[in-house]
Scaffold this motif. Structure first.
Motif, mmCIF file in Angstrom:
data_model
loop_
_atom_site.group_PDB
_atom_site.id
_atom_site.type_symbol
_atom_site.label_atom_id
_atom_site.label_comp_id
_atom_site.label_asym_id
_atom_site.label_seq_id
_atom_site.Cartn_x
_atom_site.Cartn_y
_atom_site.Cartn_z
ATOM 1 N N GLY A 171 0.829 -1.022 0.002
ATOM 2 C CA GLY A 171 0.137 0.443 -0.044
ATOM 3 C C GLY A 171 0.272 1.449 -0.240
ATOM 4 O O GLY A 171 0.112 2.902 -0.498
ATOM 5 N N GLY A 172 2.097 1.082 0.382
ATOM 6 C CA GLY A 172 2.836 2.630 0.469
ATOM 7 C C GLY A 172 3.030 2.650 -0.883
ATOM 8 O O GLY A 172 3.381 2.084 -1.544
ATOM 9 N N PRO A 173 4.464 3.302 -0.119
ATOM 10 C CA PRO A 173 5.235 4.243 -1.722
ATOM 11 C C PRO A 173 6.649 2.998 -1.971
ATOM 12 O O PRO A 173 7.043 2.948 -1.017
ATOM 13 N N GLU A 174 6.883 3.230 -3.216
ATOM 14 C CA GLU A 174 7.635 1.914 -3.319
ATOM 15 C C GLU A 174 9.030 2.971 -4.105
ATOM 16 O O GLU A 174 8.764 4.078 -4.776
ATOM 17 N N TYR A 175 10.471 2.530 -4.080
ATOM 18 C CA TYR A 175 10.944 3.124 -4.942
ATOM 19 C C TYR A 175 11.238 2.370 -5.776
ATOM 20 O O TYR A 175 12.955 1.443 -5.995
ATOM 21 N N PRO A 176 11.559 2.046 -6.900
ATOM 22 C CA PRO A 176 12.272 1.471 -7.945
ATOM 23 C C PRO A 176 13.599 2.793 -8.447
ATOM 24 O O PRO A 176 13.499 3.518 -7.775
ATOM 25 N N TYR A 177 14.410 2.209 -9.214
ATOM 26 C CA TYR A 177 15.965 2.371 -9.719
ATOM 27 C C TYR A 177 15.563 4.071 -9.996
ATOM 28 O O TYR A 177 14.988 4.308 -11.377
ATOM 29 N N ASP A 178 16.068 5.646 -9.919
ATOM 30 C CA ASP A 178 15.247 6.202 -10.065
ATOM 31 C C ASP A 178 16.172 7.535 -9.797
ATOM 32 O O ASP A 178 16.504 8.469 -8.875
#
Length: 531
Positions: free
Chosen positions: A345-352
């Motif tokens: 449900g929370g924010p995810e962190y793709p490689y960016d």
């Protein structure tokens, strides 16, 4: 003409019947092979690495000790790959509707390895006297218990202070091994001679430990399950060098390479050897999750936006594919996807990297160098540290790698002497057992590398975790843990990396090698060698 037709028809019918009979026979033989009864006898050879500090798992609870000791000792329950309880020393159980009373009915004809019967008195001694003094995780479980009683020799009743739904998943061999009362009562538990020659109720009995070479177990002929175990002997070989462990498998000296026995880069080559099978099963209960400790006490790690910037800077997909051979999953947050109550449900962190740089610019990061402590568990972890160093350098965060040995890593992490540090921890079947210890304020204490090492403190999270642990039934816990995961994923107290996968590599002649969610540690009673 009619005669020829009839003749040909008979021939065709005969051929058809022969083909049908042949096909039927083939099917019968195939079915027989698929469902053939397990074969008794033989021995298997495994690796245990590193050499265990001891096998009395009521006292020593690290991984190598559990790998061997889990076949010597048993608890009330085992768990399948969905973390559902299965019978072990308890053949059946009931839980009261209010979630406060757990009644266990013990198996018949259980004996310790010295021939003495195991009864409810041994269970009471183990859970009330022995384990609270020797095993911290059992102490934490028993803190939830108001009383333990034994109405008769075959029944044990736990009454809880308040409903604690994870309790049913705290009965494994590692958290609650049943100890022989007649051997330990009235002695110094830590120095009892039986610690060197452990005596349990398990399918295999301790025979010999040649230090630096091997540990030998043999079949418990008085095991309470008729016909089991199938194997006569089990040898655990101690081979310190990873390359030599690979050679031992290639030459047939060992039949089984438990997860982590060989370097990750060597897994594809060894897995491709003839008559070799590979499985990733057997880690479901542990659900190992890797992350970077981020020392929240010191700048710039005390800023959530800096911690978010680190998450965006990490190419975790590369680590999975290049360093872990495509095995495992990119972690989304504090819960492994196989853990009860996992949610996204929370924010995810793709490689960016661009988003990482933008966050660093927003908070005015001044380029302060950071110290990175790798895990001293082999070349894969060293390579991973180098990849992280490069990822962070690419967004403008300079990193110095401080390599150390296992003792040094333990000391530095336990004393909070780090900026960033690799780790991975087991989640042990439930977030109240294996997750909350890393995020609750009450778990901030020097001296342990397994608690809230990062120093994260949030009163809302503390409250939610406490409520979720004791909510009943499970549906109420899910609502609370959904909130926990969202909030932690926003705050990023640590930088989650991968849900790790440790493949077990073995000779295909070995059948039913892993039959529980705890893998090789408690499955060998079901294992046999195909003739």
């Amino acid at each position: 003409m009619q005669s020829n037709v009839r003749k040909q028809t008979k021939i065709h019918k005969g051929n058809f019947m022969r083909r049908l009979l042949s096909m039927s026979l083939a099917l019968i033989l195939t079915a027989s092979a698929a469902y053939a009864a397990p074969v008794e006898g033989g021995k298997i050879n495994l690796i245990v690495q590193p050499e265990p500090p001891g096998l009395m798992i009521g006292i020593v609870s690290n991984g190598p000790s559990g790998l061997v000791g889990g076949e010597i000792y048993e608890s009330l329950l085992r768990y399948d790959d969905k973390l559902r309880p299965m019978p072990s020393l308890a053949k059946s159980w009931e839980i009261s509707s209010d979630g406060l009373t757990y009644t266990f009915h013990l198996q018949d004809n259980v004996k310790f390895h010295d021939g003495q019967p195991m009864t409810s008195a041994d269970v009471l001694f183990s859970v009330k006297d022995f384990l609270p003094k020797t095993l911290a995780k059992h102490r934490n479980t028993m803190a939830r218990v108001e009383s333990v009683t034994a109405p008769d020799d075959k029944t044990v009743v736990f009454k809880l202070k308040q409903p604690f739904e994870p309790f049913i998943r705290a009965m494994d061999y590692g958290a609650m091994p049943i100890i022989p009362k007649h051997i330990y009562e009235g002695t110094d538990y830590m120095t009892n001679p039986a610690n060197e020659k452990p005596i349990g109720t398990g399918p295999f009995k301790f025979v010999e430990w040649k230090k630096g070479s091997y540990i030998k177990l043999e079949k418990n002929k008085d095991y309470y399950i008729k016909g089991k175990p199938y194997l006569d002997e089990v040898y655990y070989h101690i081979i310190p060098d990873a390359a030599s462990r690979s050679v031992a498998y290639e030459t047939g000296k060992v039949d089984v390479l438990p997860g982590g026995s060989v370097e990750n880069f060597d897994v594809p080559r060894v897995s491709a050897l003839p008559n070799t099978c590979v499985t990733q099963k057997g880690w479901e209960f542990y659900s190992p999750l890797s992350w970077l400790w981020l020392n929240n006490r010191t700048a710039p790690m005390d800023n959530p936006k800096f911690r978010q910037a680190i998450m965006y800077a990490l190419d975790r997909g590369f680590a999975r594919d290049a360093l872990w051979n495509g095995m495992g999953k990119v972690a989304t947050g504090p819960f492994s996807s196989g853990l009860p109550f996992y949610a996204q449900g929370g924010p995810e962190y793709p490689y960016d990297p661009d988003k990482s740089k933008a966050l660093l610019k927003e908070i005015g990061y001044n380029g302060k160098p950071l110290r990175l402590l790798p895990l001293p568990y082999g070349e894969t972890w060293q390579r991973w540290a180098e990849a992280v160093k490069q990822n962070l350098a690419d967004v403008g965060i300079p990193v110095e790698i401080e390599a150390t040995d296992v003792a040094g890593w333990n000391q530095k992490v336990s004393n909070w002497d780090y900026d960033l540090a690799f780790t991975y921890l087991y989640q042990n079947g439930d977030p109240a057992v294996g997750v909350e210890r890393n995020y609750k304020s009450a778990q901030i204490a020097k001296g342990s590398p397994w608690n809230n090492v990062e120093g994260y403190s949030n009163a809302d999270i503390d409250k939610l975790l406490e409520q979720a642990a004791f909510a009943f039934p499970a549906e109420k816990r899910k609502v609370l843990y959904d909130q926990v995961q969202v909030k932690l994923q926003e705050d990023v107290p640590v930088a989650w990396l991968l849900e790790l996968s440790f493949p077990t590599i073995y000779n295909c002649k070995i059948k039913d090698l892993i039959t529980t969610g705890m893998g090789l540690n408690d499955s060998l009673r079901d294992t046999y060698i195909e003739q």
